[in-house]
Each structure stands twice: as C-alpha cells, then as structure tokens.
Design an enzyme around this catalytic site. Structure first.
Site, PDB file in Angstrom:
ATOM      1  N   SER A   1       0.844  -1.199   0.000  1.00  0.00           N
ATOM      2  CA  SER A   1       0.000   0.000   0.000  1.00  0.00           C
ATOM      3  C   SER A   1       0.879   1.247   0.000  1.00  0.00           C
ATOM      4  O   SER A   1       1.649   1.447  -0.938  1.00  0.00           O
ATOM      5  CB  SER A   1      -0.967  -0.048   1.183  1.00  0.00           C
ATOM      6  OG  SER A   1      -1.994   0.900   1.048  1.00  0.00           O
TER       7      SER A   1
ATOM      8  N   HIS B   1      -7.443  -5.666  -0.772  1.00  0.00           N
ATOM      9  CA  HIS B   1      -6.311  -4.811  -0.405  1.00  0.00           C
ATOM     10  C   HIS B   1      -5.694  -5.219   0.933  1.00  0.00           C
ATOM     11  O   HIS B   1      -4.484  -5.082   1.129  1.00  0.00           O
ATOM     12  CB  HIS B   1      -6.757  -3.350  -0.351  1.00  0.00           C
ATOM     13  CG  HIS B   1      -5.619  -2.381  -0.238  1.00  0.00           C
ATOM     14  ND1 HIS B   1      -4.723  -2.172  -1.272  1.00  0.00           N
ATOM     15  CD2 HIS B   1      -5.213  -1.558   0.779  1.00  0.00           C
ATOM     16  CE1 HIS B   1      -3.827  -1.269  -0.893  1.00  0.00           C
ATOM     17  NE2 HIS B   1      -4.103  -0.896   0.343  1.00  0.00           N
TER      18      HIS B   1
ATOM     19  N   GLU C   1      -9.436  -5.957  -5.406  1.00  0.00           N
ATOM     20  CA  GLU C   1      -9.206  -4.650  -4.786  1.00  0.00           C
ATOM     21  C   GLU C   1     -10.114  -3.553  -5.335  1.00  0.00           C
ATOM     22  O   GLU C   1     -10.399  -2.573  -4.638  1.00  0.00           O
ATOM     23  CB  GLU C   1      -7.738  -4.242  -4.936  1.00  0.00           C
ATOM     24  CG  GLU C   1      -6.798  -5.136  -4.166  1.00  0.00           C
ATOM     25  CD  GLU C   1      -5.458  -4.485  -3.872  1.00  0.00           C
ATOM     26  OE1 GLU C   1      -5.417  -3.292  -3.563  1.00  0.00           O
ATOM     27  OE2 GLU C   1      -4.444  -5.203  -3.970  1.00  0.00           O
TER      28      GLU C   1
END
Length: 321
Positions: free
Chosen positions: A187, A298, A246
């Site tokens: 991320s 995610h 995601e």
C-alpha cells in the site's frame, strides 16, 4: 501478464497455513512451564530479535525486528529482505522465511535475514507515522492524502534512516550480502518502494511493491519514474502484486462516498500500468514481474505477497510466467 510463482505451485494454502501456525506454539522447557502447565504465556518466535532505534533523520523511534537464519552464513553473507509495516509483516515473514529456508532445495529460497521496520506505540500512532515516512515529497499543487495526519512527504528522510543508520547497524551485527538486499512494502509501503526505485535505484537489488498506492499525489509516481528512464541501466529487479478484488465496490452500498473514492483509485489498473511500464521503459537489467492474486483484496493481499517477496529475492527466474 498474470503469473503464478513457483512458491504457489509448491506450497498450497493448507500447507502454508500449517507452516505459519505450527512454529508459533510457546517454547517448552522453562521453569514456569514446569510449575504450571495451564498458565498463559507470551508466544515466542524462534531465532527472532527486536530493539528500538531512534533516527536522527526523522526524529522517530522505530521498532526493528530481525529473524536470523539457522546455521552459518554463506561466504558472501545472507541475502536481506527489509520489510515495511514491520509490526504486521514480521510474524508471518519470519516464520515463512525460516520454513522456506529449511527446504531450500524445493522452494529455491536460500536462508534470508529478515529485517522488519515497525513502530512502538499504538496502531493509530503507526498510521500517522507511516503516512509521513512512506509518502514522497510532492511539488506545489499536488494533492496529499486526506488520511494519515497532516504531516506527509517524509520518504526521503525515512530512506536516509534506512541507508545511513539501519543498514550499517544490521551489517555490523549480522553477516549480510550487500549485493542481495530487497525492499518490501504494501500500500503506502509499495508507494515508498517505487519512490526509492525511481529516485535511488542503487539502494536495493530487489523491489517488491504490493498493491502500491500509485494514486497518491495525483499519480505523482508517473512523473517521478522518468528519472529512472533517463538514467543508466540498473541491475534492479521488480515484483508488483495486486489483489484481484481490490477494485470491487462495497457490497453493502455501491453508491457510497467510499465506493466513489475506490473508483477514483483503481488499484488493479494502476498496478498493471506500472508493471507494463517497468517491463518496457525502465531500463532495468533484472526481471520485472507483475502478478494479480486471485481472491485477494487490499488487506489480504499482503500475506501471499510476503511469500512471493522471499521467493523473488531468492530466485526470480523461478517465478517466470
């Protein structure tokens, strides 16, 4: 462009879960255990250490986790994988690294020193700190994130901590191979890994960016990467992973503000575009891999990405499509 790594072929999910859970049982033989077998005790991770280090570059204190392989180091030293979000990543990464190294002939992963960079304090404090440490400085007019506190753009200070303080500390205490050092981030951490690749590609040999936040700063990375394209050919190798789910909108309210925010940040599309660019225009001598991980979102994508990071650092050709 999707590929399946050697690790995913050789380690099924059931076996991997067993590898993760089995070594986390408390170690026996202590006097306390002999006195009261029913007492709850802290879990210990074998061959694992931690200490806190305060950086002169960032002014922050970091919790550094290290997992040292068993046995003597090779003549050149251990390969090293530096992992961000260490509080989350280290328990899994240390166990997987150890078990994969025990079966190196099968996994292709040599004994690897794991160094995970985390934060002491609360989870909220870590969110604020990483929002500064992992984000690149932006030129005027580029929007910062609306999350993670006011202070952002400290990636260069954080990299200076790693390069000038942490790496020398690790090299002084453990036999490491300076030519085989990797960086893993997820991320915002993936954003940081790509920022380092584009601005200081010589810092690491291997870069693994899991679900990188390419959207940050109105996709500032797409401008920053031109520095890499304009420079000399580099030996670095890169792996980008992303979860196939995601970009799925929230099932409870597909028209909510969060759904609209997710639609403006298409993780799979951005990761694919970055992977294609790296494979075609980055002037990298090492391999570039891009992998969409089926069924992952995610949050969940970090676990399989960690195992792939170790495999890619150890033997990138084993992960060829």
């Amino acid at each position: 462009m999707q590929s399946m790594s050697l690790l995913s072929l050789r380690l099924g999910r059931g076996l991997l879960l067993g590898l993760l859970l089995a070594p986390l049982l408390p170690l026996g033989g202590s006097p306390a255990l002999a006195r009261d077998e029913t007492a709850w005790r802290p879990v210990e991770l074998p061959q694992s250490l931690q200490r806190d280090v305060t950086s002169r570059h960032t002014g922050r204190t970091y919790r550094i986790f290290v997992a040292k392989p068993a046995g003597a180091a090779p003549a050149a030293g251990y390969p090293v994988l530096y992992a961000l979000d260490g509080n989350t990543a280290f328990p899994t990464l240390s166990v997987v690294a150890r078990r994969m190294a025990e079966r190196a002939a099968v996994t292709g992963v040599p004994p690897t020193l794991v160094v995970a960079i985390g934060y002491p304090g609360s989870a909220d404090e870590a969110v604020t700190a990483r929002a500064d440490d992992y984000t690149p400085p932006l030129p005027p007019g580029r929007p910062k994130s609306e999350r993670g506190g006011e202070r952002q753009g400290g990636a260069d200070r954080f990299l200076a901590f790693i390069e000038e303080e942490l790496k020398p500390l690790i090299a002084a205490e453990f036999p490491v191979d300076p030519a085989r050092q990797g960086l893993f981030g997820h991320s915002y951490g993936g954003l940081f890994a790509l920022h380092v690749l584009f601005t200081r590609p010589q810092a690491f040999h291997t870069y693994v960016a899991a679900s990188p936040s390419v959207w940050y700063g109105d996709r500032y990375l797409r401008l920053e990467r031109e520095q890499l394209a304009a420079g000399a050919r580099r030996q670095a190798q890169v792996l980008i992973t992303v979860g196939a789910r995601e970009d799925d909108p929230p099932s409870d309210n597909p028209d909510s503000p969060r759904a609209r925010l997710l639609a403006s940040r298409p993780m799979v599309t951005d990761a694919r575009e970055m992977g294609l660019w790296l494979a075609g225009g980055a002037r990298l001598a090492g391999p570039v891999r891009y992998e969409v991980l089926a069924g992952e979102n995610h949050g969940s994508v970090i676990l399989p990405s960690l195992t792939r990071a170790l495999a890619f650092l150890g033997d990138p050709e084993a992960m060829a499509p």
